[in-house]
Write an enzyme that holds these catalytic residues in place. Structure first.
Site, PDB file in Angstrom:
ATOM      1  N   GLU A 111      27.171  51.233  48.136  1.00  0.00           N
ATOM      2  CA  GLU A 111      28.065  51.505  48.757  1.00  0.00           C
ATOM      3  C   GLU A 111      27.982  52.234  50.120  1.00  0.00           C
ATOM      4  O   GLU A 111      26.769  52.756  50.382  1.00  0.00           O
ATOM      5  CB  GLU A 111      28.833  52.750  47.816  1.00  0.00           C
ATOM      6  CG  GLU A 111      29.989  52.320  46.893  1.00  0.00           C
ATOM      7  CD  GLU A 111      31.110  52.133  47.717  1.00  0.00           C
ATOM      8  OE1 GLU A 111      31.291  51.825  48.812  1.00  0.00           O
ATOM      9  OE2 GLU A 111      32.270  52.177  47.048  1.00  0.00           O
ATOM     10  N   ASP A 112      29.018  52.074  50.903  1.00  0.00           N
ATOM     11  CA  ASP A 112      28.849  52.817  52.143  1.00  0.00           C
ATOM     12  C   ASP A 112      29.373  54.198  51.961  1.00  0.00           C
ATOM     13  O   ASP A 112      28.221  54.841  52.746  1.00  0.00           O
ATOM     14  CB  ASP A 112      30.007  52.285  53.054  1.00  0.00           C
ATOM     15  CG  ASP A 112      31.452  52.241  52.694  1.00  0.00           C
ATOM     16  OD1 ASP A 112      31.700  52.595  51.673  1.00  0.00           O
ATOM     17  OD2 ASP A 112      32.245  51.887  53.392  1.00  0.00           O
ATOM     18  N   ASP A 115      34.054  59.096  48.801  1.00  0.00           N
ATOM     19  CA  ASP A 115      34.728  60.128  49.389  1.00  0.00           C
ATOM     20  C   ASP A 115      35.667  60.762  48.123  1.00  0.00           C
ATOM     21  O   ASP A 115      34.983  61.748  47.525  1.00  0.00           O
ATOM     22  CB  ASP A 115      35.888  59.293  50.224  1.00  0.00           C
ATOM     23  CG  ASP A 115      36.718  60.280  51.095  1.00  0.00           C
ATOM     24  OD1 ASP A 115      36.493  61.672  51.007  1.00  0.00           O
ATOM     25  OD2 ASP A 115      37.461  60.003  51.764  1.00  0.00           O
ATOM     26  N   PHE A 164      36.465  61.790  59.531  1.00  0.00           N
ATOM     27  CA  PHE A 164      36.553  60.449  59.641  1.00  0.00           C
ATOM     28  C   PHE A 164      35.474  59.731  60.340  1.00  0.00           C
ATOM     29  O   PHE A 164      35.313  60.172  61.454  1.00  0.00           O
ATOM     30  CB  PHE A 164      38.014  59.888  60.131  1.00  0.00           C
ATOM     31  CG  PHE A 164      38.178  58.498  59.453  1.00  0.00           C
ATOM     32  CD1 PHE A 164      38.544  58.120  58.244  1.00  0.00           C
ATOM     33  CD2 PHE A 164      37.834  57.359  60.406  1.00  0.00           C
ATOM     34  CE1 PHE A 164      38.653  56.868  58.015  1.00  0.00           C
ATOM     35  CE2 PHE A 164      38.213  55.999  60.263  1.00  0.00           C
ATOM     36  CZ  PHE A 164      38.668  55.893  58.790  1.00  0.00           C
ATOM     37  N   ARG A 177      32.619  48.603  63.128  1.00  0.00           N
ATOM     38  CA  ARG A 177      31.545  48.002  62.043  1.00  0.00           C
ATOM     39  C   ARG A 177      30.275  47.857  62.441  1.00  0.00           C
ATOM     40  O   ARG A 177      29.307  48.053  62.019  1.00  0.00           O
ATOM     41  CB  ARG A 177      32.006  46.769  61.083  1.00  0.00           C
ATOM     42  CG  ARG A 177      33.353  47.257  60.297  1.00  0.00           C
ATOM     43  CD  ARG A 177      33.483  46.186  59.356  1.00  0.00           C
ATOM     44  NE  ARG A 177      34.803  46.372  58.611  1.00  0.00           N
ATOM     45  CZ  ARG A 177      35.176  46.834  57.523  1.00  0.00           C
ATOM     46  NH1 ARG A 177      34.404  47.743  57.247  1.00  0.00           N
ATOM     47  NH2 ARG A 177      36.449  46.888  57.192  1.00  0.00           N
TER      48      ARG A 177
END
Ligand code: 5GP
Length: 188
Positions: A111-112, A115, A164, A177
């Site tokens: 996963e990146d 959250d 963010f 990205r």
């Protein structure tokens, strides 16, 4: 999006060299944990692609130092989307699922960022219906301050603050990205 309204990445939160160093450590740890086994690296599109590519090579580099041992790696990918409305908490939907090959395999979700935990929780529940041997999770970034669903994470690259984040696979409106580092966004 016009150049005037497009927010700019403000400050580097995690540099390229820090990312690569930590990914080498994760690769060595994963290699040691799965040595002489078959492992399915399950990338979560699209945010994890750069991490996925570097992590898979880091596992191979660890193998080069241990020529009598190996981890057989297979690549699979899933894609999920989450949407919000005013009456319900955000819901997660699978728009591309992994192959039948996941049955009775060791799966490592790549996963990146975790959250609220909703995406990962949904994905783990889905994977368990496919009868894998084991399911573990490796996330590059963990934002624990926003967690709503408790999810077990086996490998964490970095803990990040409640802000963010973009870069190294993570986007803002599909931009940024391709930054080789992790950055915070400028809000104005
Ligand atoms: P969760 O379901 O854990 O709330 O969020 C999972 C997804 O939300 C991540 O895979 C990622 O796509 C997105 N996300 C969460 N936090 C951030 C962030 O700070 N920046 C970006 N670009 N995406 C995020």
């Amino acid at each position: 999006m016009s150049a005037a309204t497009k927010p700019l990445p403000k400050s580097v939160l995690i540099s390229e060299s820090c990312l690569q160093q930590r990914i080498r450590e994760l690769g060595a740890q994963i290699f040691a944990d799965y040595e002489n086994q078959e492992l399915v690296l399950l990338g979560v599109l699209r945010g994890s692609v750069l991490f996925f590519a570097d992590l898979s090579r880091a596992i191979f580099s660890a193998q080069l130092e241990n020529i009598t041992r190996e981890v057989q790696i297979r690549f699979e990918f899933v894609q999920l989307t989450s949407y919000h409305n005013n009456t319900q908490p955000s819901a997660v939907e699978l728009i591309r699922s992994g192959s039948n090959y996941l049955k009775q395999r060791h799966i490592l979700i790549v996963e990146d960022i975790v959250d609220t935990g909703q995406t990962l929780d949904f994905l783990c529940e889905h994977l368990w219906t496919l009868n894998p041997k084991t399911v573990k999770v490796c996330t590059l970034l963990d934002k624990p301050s926003k967690r709503r669903v408790p999810v077990p994470i086996d490998y964490i690259g970095f803990e990040v603050p409640d802000a963010f984040i973009v870069g190294y696979g993570l986007d803002y409106a599909q931009q940024y990205r391709n930054l080789p580092y992790i950055a915070l966004l400028e809000s104005t």
